[in-house]
Design a protein around this motif. Sequence first.
Motif, PDB file in Angstrom:
ATOM      1  N   GLU A 138       0.704  -1.160  -0.096  1.00  0.00           N
ATOM      2  CA  GLU A 138       0.043  -0.056  -0.197  1.00  0.00           C
ATOM      3  C   GLU A 138       0.674   1.231   0.131  1.00  0.00           C
ATOM      4  O   GLU A 138       0.553   2.322  -0.820  1.00  0.00           O
ATOM      5  CB  GLU A 138      -1.058  -0.147   1.217  1.00  0.00           C
ATOM      6  CG  GLU A 138      -1.993  -1.007   1.117  1.00  0.00           C
ATOM      7  CD  GLU A 138      -2.554  -1.241   2.508  1.00  0.00           C
ATOM      8  OE1 GLU A 138      -3.677  -2.160   2.494  1.00  0.00           O
ATOM      9  OE2 GLU A 138      -2.205  -0.847   3.508  1.00  0.00           O
ATOM     10  N   PRO A 200     -12.547   0.362  -5.826  1.00  0.00           N
ATOM     11  CA  PRO A 200     -12.627  -0.160  -4.632  1.00  0.00           C
ATOM     12  C   PRO A 200     -14.009  -0.510  -3.971  1.00  0.00           C
ATOM     13  O   PRO A 200     -14.231  -1.011  -2.992  1.00  0.00           O
ATOM     14  CB  PRO A 200     -11.727   0.801  -3.828  1.00  0.00           C
ATOM     15  CG  PRO A 200     -10.819   1.347  -4.672  1.00  0.00           C
ATOM     16  CD  PRO A 200     -11.827   1.542  -6.005  1.00  0.00           C
ATOM     17  N   LEU A 208     -11.561  -7.223  -7.628  1.00  0.00           N
ATOM     18  CA  LEU A 208     -11.456  -7.379  -6.387  1.00  0.00           C
ATOM     19  C   LEU A 208     -11.311  -8.846  -5.965  1.00  0.00           C
ATOM     20  O   LEU A 208     -10.559  -9.339  -5.543  1.00  0.00           O
ATOM     21  CB  LEU A 208     -12.436  -6.535  -5.494  1.00  0.00           C
ATOM     22  CG  LEU A 208     -12.492  -5.230  -5.216  1.00  0.00           C
ATOM     23  CD1 LEU A 208     -13.615  -4.709  -4.459  1.00  0.00           C
ATOM     24  CD2 LEU A 208     -11.230  -4.527  -5.141  1.00  0.00           C
ATOM     25  N   ILE A 213      -8.944  -9.015  -2.757  1.00  0.00           N
ATOM     26  CA  ILE A 213      -9.049  -7.945  -1.797  1.00  0.00           C
ATOM     27  C   ILE A 213     -10.441  -7.604  -1.620  1.00  0.00           C
ATOM     28  O   ILE A 213     -11.103  -7.363  -2.296  1.00  0.00           O
ATOM     29  CB  ILE A 213      -8.231  -6.679  -2.252  1.00  0.00           C
ATOM     30  CG1 ILE A 213      -6.602  -6.963  -2.725  1.00  0.00           C
ATOM     31  CG2 ILE A 213      -8.569  -5.520  -1.394  1.00  0.00           C
ATOM     32  CD1 ILE A 213      -6.103  -5.511  -2.961  1.00  0.00           C
ATOM     33  N   ALA A 218     -10.838  -2.948   0.689  1.00  0.00           N
ATOM     34  CA  ALA A 218     -10.635  -2.017  -0.347  1.00  0.00           C
ATOM     35  C   ALA A 218     -11.325  -0.574  -0.017  1.00  0.00           C
ATOM     36  O   ALA A 218     -11.072   0.457  -0.606  1.00  0.00           O
ATOM     37  CB  ALA A 218     -11.080  -2.537  -1.585  1.00  0.00           C
ATOM     38  N   TYR A 221      -9.005   2.457   0.404  1.00  0.00           N
ATOM     39  CA  TYR A 221      -8.521   3.032  -1.043  1.00  0.00           C
ATOM     40  C   TYR A 221      -9.333   3.909  -1.503  1.00  0.00           C
ATOM     41  O   TYR A 221      -9.037   4.888  -2.041  1.00  0.00           O
ATOM     42  CB  TYR A 221      -8.175   1.796  -1.872  1.00  0.00           C
ATOM     43  CG  TYR A 221      -7.221   0.769  -1.467  1.00  0.00           C
ATOM     44  CD1 TYR A 221      -6.278   1.109  -0.303  1.00  0.00           C
ATOM     45  CD2 TYR A 221      -7.481  -0.453  -1.722  1.00  0.00           C
ATOM     46  CE1 TYR A 221      -5.606   0.021   0.016  1.00  0.00           C
ATOM     47  CE2 TYR A 221      -6.705  -1.690  -1.263  1.00  0.00           C
ATOM     48  CZ  TYR A 221      -5.590  -1.322  -0.185  1.00  0.00           C
ATOM     49  OH  TYR A 221      -5.006  -2.261   0.439  1.00  0.00           O
TER      50      TYR A 221
END
Length: 731
Positions: A138, A200, A208, A213, A218, A221
């Motif tokens: 990240e 996200p 995703l 994720i 998410a 984000y």
Amino acid sequence: MANHTVQSPLLSPGDSETGFAKKTPLFVSALKWALKSLIWAIFIAWAALIFLFPAEPVSELFRKWIHATSGTPFGITGSIFLLLSGPVLIISFLAIAHLLISGEEEIQEKKVSKHPRFRLWTFPVLVNGPFGVVSATEFIGIVLFSAYVIWAVYAYTMSALGYVSQHWISFKLKSILMLEILGLRFGSIGLFCMAFLFLPVSRGSVLLRFIDIPFEHATKYHVWLGHLTMVLFTLHGLFYCIGWAMQGRLAEELIEWRDVGVANLPGVISLLAGLVMWVTSLPGVRTWNFELFFYTHQLYVVFVVFLALHVGDFIFTMAAGGIFLFMLDRFLRFCQSRRTVNVVSAKCLPCGTLELVLSKPPNLRYNALSFIFLQVRELSWLQWHPFSVSSSPLDGKYHLSVLIKVLGKWTERLRDKITDAEPLKELSVQPITASVEGPYGHEVPYHLMYENLVLVAGGIGLSPFLAVLSDILRRLRNGKPCLPRNILVVWAVKNSKELPLLSSIDLEGICPFFSDKLNLEIHIYVTRESAPPLEEGYKYNYKPVKSSLCPMPSAFSMSGLVGTGNNFWSGLYVISSTIGLVILVGLLNVFYINPYGVYQWWYKGLLFVACMAASIVVFGGLVVVLWHIWEMKSSAEEKDGIKVEQNGTLASKDSTREQIAKSTIIRYGARPNFKETFALISEKWGHVDVGVLVCGPPTLQTSVAQEIRSHSMTRQRHHPIFHFNSHSFDL
């Protein structure tokens, strides 16, 4: 913990009975590798194009591309859409193919590394600050986005200075021209950020799922990108307003609605809607009044539609790919949430926590670390609240459960509704009408990929870990693939009245003699009490709570349209809707826009958004109808062979319970000392990978992440490598 050594793993990768020995055919492995490589190649090329777009050579190539392809029926709109939004849709198609090839049992094909090593995704780099806990991966993403914005602003500023210096005009006019050029460039940078903004928050997105994720992870984000995008759009509008004010025509420009060129008034409306969403989403406001944040965030419809009216169709297509994927997900969620779900059981546990057991179809797939969005129509038709699933997918084919802690007005009203409904049980009256979105979560149950687990929970954060424990024990009992063999549960609660929450899972009933296969330790910290309660006869135990659960399938069970749903139907839905968009835009250009000479930018922008919505409703809606029919047919076939399973108990159940009691330590008036805990683990478990799963408030996550980072910096070669995984949902 010494009962199971590192040299003798419980489930060996070579054990054919566990499923870990199943080898993927060479052709399938090669195809999956090829798809992944192609996806990464397209993504890197797309990201590089966006990153280098401010450079003059790249801009010149872009103009040549537009000139060469604008002669098609789709015109300049199709050219820009294919180049800037097309890649994310192509990546989605390839991700669908990868998910279909991988199947639903990818865990059987995962191999465990014999040599523990650090992973960028699970190594916390930043633990304090505005971003919260940030992993190395990240952090790289944050650096790349920051570098793009800084580089773009620098490149556009230098270009603007060079352009302005060529004009022999007054300083005031140069300043106005500079402000308008930079305002335009900030808007274009913001559009590129919007290309990522909605990805996200597409909860059931194939993207995703492909990168595994989950939505709750998410979401942050989207928060980061939202702040960045609104800063850029605010500067975009502010620079223009200052320039217009310097010319004395601010009011005129704000209400101007041009047919050719950018229409200002829709842009003002879009920016105002964005500012309202931005201000109400700030942490202080969101904590003070979550409902205000939730309701004002629905202004995203106004924000997007008026943005299209503001810039027109071909500029809007710069960010249309991510918006289209979000619209696909939103329509699917709308279809799923319309269904009423039977509440099989609703009760208040002795600790004051609520437990809801919801009916689900047998073909609904989810993992133990999943969560759902729940709506109770008797309380509100608009409010949806996220809750972790507290049951394992192996607990039952026809139900899943959630634990809800009473914290606010909504949960208090839900508790009162359940309590008031107790006298109605004999009349078979349904006191609660529930709707569900999800389940959402990891595509692969990553908690099963660690041989050594540390589960850190704060309060009701224990809920998902009850599902994890149940899932692991049932897999051990049934001989399914399962790696964990050492588990340490660290649970911090405020008062001892919360302790019976752990009693909601019957460990020895699920898997008798599990201590022969699994080394489980439970450390409980009661932070606000210095000693155990004085009530006579009080004793903490694992006695399960009685349940009125009916194991039979229900005619009103939740839908599996989103979440970790059926790969074939979800893929067909995305592909058919995208093809429908291309068809509708092509027909619109051939039979309406070109023959009738439609030239208004704002009108064509509105038509493009209408085509996006129509393609989803018409083409995607047809797939949803077929999907629903298939789902109902599959559920009906499952009902023909209903078999209610009973968990058998053995005569040695008391000895198993005694073993559990010995492995449970309760400390009063103390908080977890993670430095001490990780030091103890380091000495006992040795040089292994340890998955640390945290579910609790931000302070708990920060404490654990900080200690993991500190341990990683000073660890000895024979010490374990800790991998930080957050399971907390902060919207």
